[in-house]
Design a protein around this motif. Structure first.
Motif, mmCIF file in Angstrom:
data_model
loop_
_atom_site.group_PDB
_atom_site.id
_atom_site.type_symbol
_atom_site.label_atom_id
_atom_site.label_comp_id
_atom_site.label_asym_id
_atom_site.label_seq_id
_atom_site.Cartn_x
_atom_site.Cartn_y
_atom_site.Cartn_z
ATOM 1 N N CYS A 55 16.697 30.744 23.872
ATOM 2 C CA CYS A 55 17.767 31.651 23.441
ATOM 3 C C CYS A 55 19.035 30.838 23.197
ATOM 4 N N CYS A 56 20.173 31.357 23.648
ATOM 5 C CA CYS A 56 21.464 30.751 23.291
ATOM 6 C C CYS A 56 21.508 29.246 23.552
ATOM 7 N N CYS A 72 17.490 35.015 27.355
ATOM 8 C CA CYS A 72 18.917 34.717 27.565
ATOM 9 C C CYS A 72 19.136 34.459 29.051
ATOM 10 N N ASN A 104 18.011 30.726 27.804
ATOM 11 C CA ASN A 104 19.042 29.876 27.218
ATOM 12 C C ASN A 104 18.717 28.403 27.468
#
Ligand code: ZN
Length: 309
Positions: free
Chosen positions: A290-291, A224, A252
């Motif tokens: 990740c995101c 993240c 991310n």
């Protein structure tokens, strides 16, 4: 049939992890503000569809949809049926009454998609509560929350307990201790360095890595966080502080920013693939995203890393 995950990592092969869960489930219709755990029992086909999309993109390690699966977080989540019913939420039971079922079922869903050859990481995120003395969550209470979740994930067939997005070193330690009390699976731990190269609680990559090495955590890293480019600085610091650990890079897909009241991440699959190659050069053994990432990002990462191998 897969080798135990630590043996596989010991072979020197890089494992491709998966990408975002939350932002992908939202794109599939999960209401904003509702965590993915709410779909584990009620919309399992959506959870499996996402796992399958990552496996088809080349993920070899998929994470269960249980980031918020501790009792502490689930108590704030209502079942879909309850949250769709009219009226005040006051007094309605949260999903914490099903903490074991949700975690075990989530691991079973991931295992069903991963089959015998791919790996399932039993995902554990922070409790969402502040640890004492700043907050009221005691170390012992945290250990118990994490042990409860880890036990259920292990029962559902996880290959490892995968603790992520940690920012408080004490909470990370509690999660590791809880997981080890609950099962014999290897325990991995990654931190979110989202605040000027440190976690929001001020932990540096070297401090995190040193603490993990002391505890004998075999795989550590960064997930993240802020910009994916920052891992190019963070990973060497972790490597230096924990020379024997396997490194995990799961950033991310770009820096989150707002466009028309929507959170947007704009690193392209190509950009994430270029960066993934550099993480591998810096010693990363597990790479994913990740995101804001999607199966397209994972497919590009897989392409680049495997071609280079
Ligand atoms: Zn993230």
């Amino acid at each position: 049939m897969r080798l135990p995950i630590l043996q596989r990592l010991a072979s020197g092969e890089v494992l491709i992890a998966d990408g975002a869960t939350g932002t992908m489930l939202q794109a599939a219709g999960l209401p904003t503000g509702t965590p993915g755990e709410a779909w584990v029992l009620e919309r399992p086909e959506e959870i499996m569809k996402l796992h399958r999309a990552y496996v088809e993109a080349g993920s070899q390690l998929i994470l269960t949809s249980t980031f918020g699966g501790t009792r502490a977080r689930l108590k704030h989540v209502l079942s879909l049926a309850l949250s769709e019913a009219n009226g005040a939420n006051e007094g309605k039971a949260g999903l914490d009454v099903q903490v074991s079922e949700i975690n075990t079922r989530a691991a079973e869903l991931a295992r069903r998609v991963a089959g015998d050859d791919l790996y399932v990481g039993g995902d554990i995120g922070p409790t969402g509560e502040m640890m004492a003395p700043i907050g009221s969550l005691t170390y012992q209470a945290a250990v118990e929350l994490f042990a409860e979740q880890a036990q259920a994930l292990a029962a559902g067939g996880a290959d490892c307990i995968y603790i992520e997005t940690m920012s408080d070193l004490n909470e990370a330690k509690a999660a590791i201790e809880g997981a080890r009390q609950a099962c014999d699976l290897p325990v991995f731990c990654t931190f979110s360095f989202d605040t000027h190269g440190r976690t929001s609680m001020g932990v540096s990559p070297a401090q995190a890595a040193e603490a993990m090495a002391e505890l004998g955590v075999p795989a550590i890293g960064a997930n993240c966080g802020h910009a994916p480019e920052e891992l190019l600085d963070l990973l060497p610091q972790m490597r230096q502080a924990a020379p024997d650990a396997y490194l995990i890079a799961k950033p991310n897909a770009g820096i989150p920013h707002m466009v028309k009241r929507q959170v947007v991440y704009d690193a392209t699959p190509q950009r994430m693939a270029e960066l993934a190659l550099r993480y591998v050069e810096l010693g990363a053994s597990i790479v994913g995203a990740c995101c804001g990432s999607s199966p397209a990002h994972i497919a590009a990462i897989r392409e680049a890393v495997i071609r280079d191998a």
